[in-house]
Design a protein around this motif. Structure first.
Motif, PDB file in Angstrom:
ATOM      1  N   THR A  38       0.869  -1.142   0.005  1.00  0.00           N
ATOM      2  CA  THR A  38      -0.032  -0.018  -0.050  1.00  0.00           C
ATOM      3  C   THR A  38       0.927   1.355  -0.011  1.00  0.00           C
ATOM      4  O   THR A  38       1.615   1.481   0.726  1.00  0.00           O
ATOM      5  CB  THR A  38      -0.953  -0.261   1.204  1.00  0.00           C
ATOM      6  OG1 THR A  38      -1.873  -1.328   1.142  1.00  0.00           O
ATOM      7  CG2 THR A  38      -1.780   1.287   1.191  1.00  0.00           C
ATOM      8  N   LEU A  39       0.664   1.840  -1.167  1.00  0.00           N
ATOM      9  CA  LEU A  39       1.331   3.564  -1.069  1.00  0.00           C
ATOM     10  C   LEU A  39       0.405   4.447  -0.580  1.00  0.00           C
ATOM     11  O   LEU A  39      -0.699   4.543  -0.970  1.00  0.00           O
ATOM     12  CB  LEU A  39       1.746   3.757  -2.447  1.00  0.00           C
ATOM     13  CG  LEU A  39       2.335   5.164  -2.827  1.00  0.00           C
ATOM     14  CD1 LEU A  39       3.878   5.178  -2.088  1.00  0.00           C
ATOM     15  CD2 LEU A  39       2.445   5.378  -4.092  1.00  0.00           C
ATOM     16  N   GLN A  44       0.880  15.355   5.144  1.00  0.00           N
ATOM     17  CA  GLN A  44       2.225  16.428   4.982  1.00  0.00           C
ATOM     18  C   GLN A  44       2.909  16.254   3.771  1.00  0.00           C
ATOM     19  O   GLN A  44       3.881  16.761   3.428  1.00  0.00           O
ATOM     20  CB  GLN A  44       3.458  16.112   6.152  1.00  0.00           C
ATOM     21  CG  GLN A  44       2.713  16.407   7.666  1.00  0.00           C
ATOM     22  CD  GLN A  44       1.845  15.287   8.029  1.00  0.00           C
ATOM     23  OE1 GLN A  44       1.927  14.153   7.522  1.00  0.00           O
ATOM     24  NE2 GLN A  44       0.941  15.842   9.069  1.00  0.00           N
ATOM     25  N   GLY A  45       2.079  15.454   2.949  1.00  0.00           N
ATOM     26  CA  GLY A  45       2.779  15.206   1.522  1.00  0.00           C
ATOM     27  C   GLY A  45       4.091  14.378   1.269  1.00  0.00           C
ATOM     28  O   GLY A  45       4.751  14.280   0.315  1.00  0.00           O
ATOM     29  N   LYS A  46       4.104  13.316   2.605  1.00  0.00           N
ATOM     30  CA  LYS A  46       5.324  12.528   2.287  1.00  0.00           C
ATOM     31  C   LYS A  46       4.485  10.912   1.737  1.00  0.00           C
ATOM     32  O   LYS A  46       3.328  10.752   1.897  1.00  0.00           O
ATOM     33  CB  LYS A  46       5.940  12.189   3.743  1.00  0.00           C
ATOM     34  CG  LYS A  46       6.160  13.645   4.245  1.00  0.00           C
ATOM     35  CD  LYS A  46       7.555  13.417   5.041  1.00  0.00           C
ATOM     36  CE  LYS A  46       7.752  14.810   5.500  1.00  0.00           C
ATOM     37  NZ  LYS A  46       8.996  14.925   5.446  1.00  0.00           N
ATOM     38  N   LEU A  47       5.536  10.132   1.315  1.00  0.00           N
ATOM     39  CA  LEU A  47       5.064   8.728   1.020  1.00  0.00           C
ATOM     40  C   LEU A  47       5.132   7.834   1.947  1.00  0.00           C
ATOM     41  O   LEU A  47       6.380   7.558   2.320  1.00  0.00           O
ATOM     42  CB  LEU A  47       5.635   8.387  -0.446  1.00  0.00           C
ATOM     43  CG  LEU A  47       5.035   9.283  -1.723  1.00  0.00           C
ATOM     44  CD1 LEU A  47       5.961   9.000  -2.773  1.00  0.00           C
ATOM     45  CD2 LEU A  47       3.715   9.302  -1.900  1.00  0.00           C
ATOM     46  N   ILE A  48       4.390   6.871   2.337  1.00  0.00           N
ATOM     47  CA  ILE A  48       4.577   5.589   3.059  1.00  0.00           C
ATOM     48  C   ILE A  48       4.168   4.443   2.324  1.00  0.00           C
ATOM     49  O   ILE A  48       3.248   4.501   1.863  1.00  0.00           O
ATOM     50  CB  ILE A  48       3.801   5.804   4.210  1.00  0.00           C
ATOM     51  CG1 ILE A  48       4.231   6.943   5.137  1.00  0.00           C
ATOM     52  CG2 ILE A  48       3.833   4.375   5.461  1.00  0.00           C
ATOM     53  CD1 ILE A  48       3.307   7.180   6.420  1.00  0.00           C
ATOM     54  N   LEU A  49       5.257   3.431   2.165  1.00  0.00           N
ATOM     55  CA  LEU A  49       4.911   2.189   1.446  1.00  0.00           C
ATOM     56  C   LEU A  49       5.024   1.088   2.577  1.00  0.00           C
ATOM     57  O   LEU A  49       6.102   1.054   3.168  1.00  0.00           O
ATOM     58  CB  LEU A  49       6.097   2.136   0.274  1.00  0.00           C
ATOM     59  CG  LEU A  49       5.841   0.693  -0.408  1.00  0.00           C
ATOM     60  CD1 LEU A  49       4.523   0.710  -1.365  1.00  0.00           C
ATOM     61  CD2 LEU A  49       7.133   0.585  -1.313  1.00  0.00           C
ATOM     62  N   THR A  50       4.035   0.154   2.751  1.00  0.00           N
ATOM     63  CA  THR A  50       3.814  -0.722   3.581  1.00  0.00           C
ATOM     64  C   THR A  50       3.464  -1.960   2.874  1.00  0.00           C
ATOM     65  O   THR A  50       2.512  -1.989   1.868  1.00  0.00           O
ATOM     66  CB  THR A  50       2.793  -0.449   4.743  1.00  0.00           C
ATOM     67  OG1 THR A  50       1.666  -0.220   4.171  1.00  0.00           O
ATOM     68  CG2 THR A  50       3.492   0.630   5.563  1.00  0.00           C
ATOM     69  N   LYS A  51       3.796  -3.309   3.408  1.00  0.00           N
ATOM     70  CA  LYS A  51       3.437  -4.412   2.914  1.00  0.00           C
ATOM     71  C   LYS A  51       2.098  -4.975   3.517  1.00  0.00           C
ATOM     72  O   LYS A  51       2.022  -4.503   4.832  1.00  0.00           O
ATOM     73  CB  LYS A  51       4.485  -5.448   3.130  1.00  0.00           C
ATOM     74  CG  LYS A  51       4.443  -6.644   2.521  1.00  0.00           C
ATOM     75  CD  LYS A  51       5.616  -7.571   2.584  1.00  0.00           C
ATOM     76  CE  LYS A  51       5.381  -8.774   1.769  1.00  0.00           C
ATOM     77  NZ  LYS A  51       6.589  -9.668   1.804  1.00  0.00           N
TER      78      LYS A  51
END
Length: 51
Positions: A38-39, A44-51
């Motif tokens: 999941t992206l 705050q306009g940052k990206l987090i990529l999690t499984k």
């Protein structure tokens, strides 16, 4: 193999717009082989990529 980032690598690396991937929202699912990630775009306009 080197960890250095050079201009040739930068020019040949595809660029994908995060807002296009999320279709204007804040979430997109990305599949790699059998795994799904999941992206998320934060407030705050940052990206987090999690499984």
């Amino acid at each position: 193999m080197t960890d250095r980032f050079d201009a040739a690598t930068a020019q040949s690396t595809p660029i994908h717009d995060a807002e296009t991937l999320t279709k204007g929202g804040n979430l997109a699912r990305i599949r790699l082989e059998d795994a799904e990630y999941t992206l998320r775009i934060t407030r705050q306009g940052k990206l987090i990529l999690t499984k």
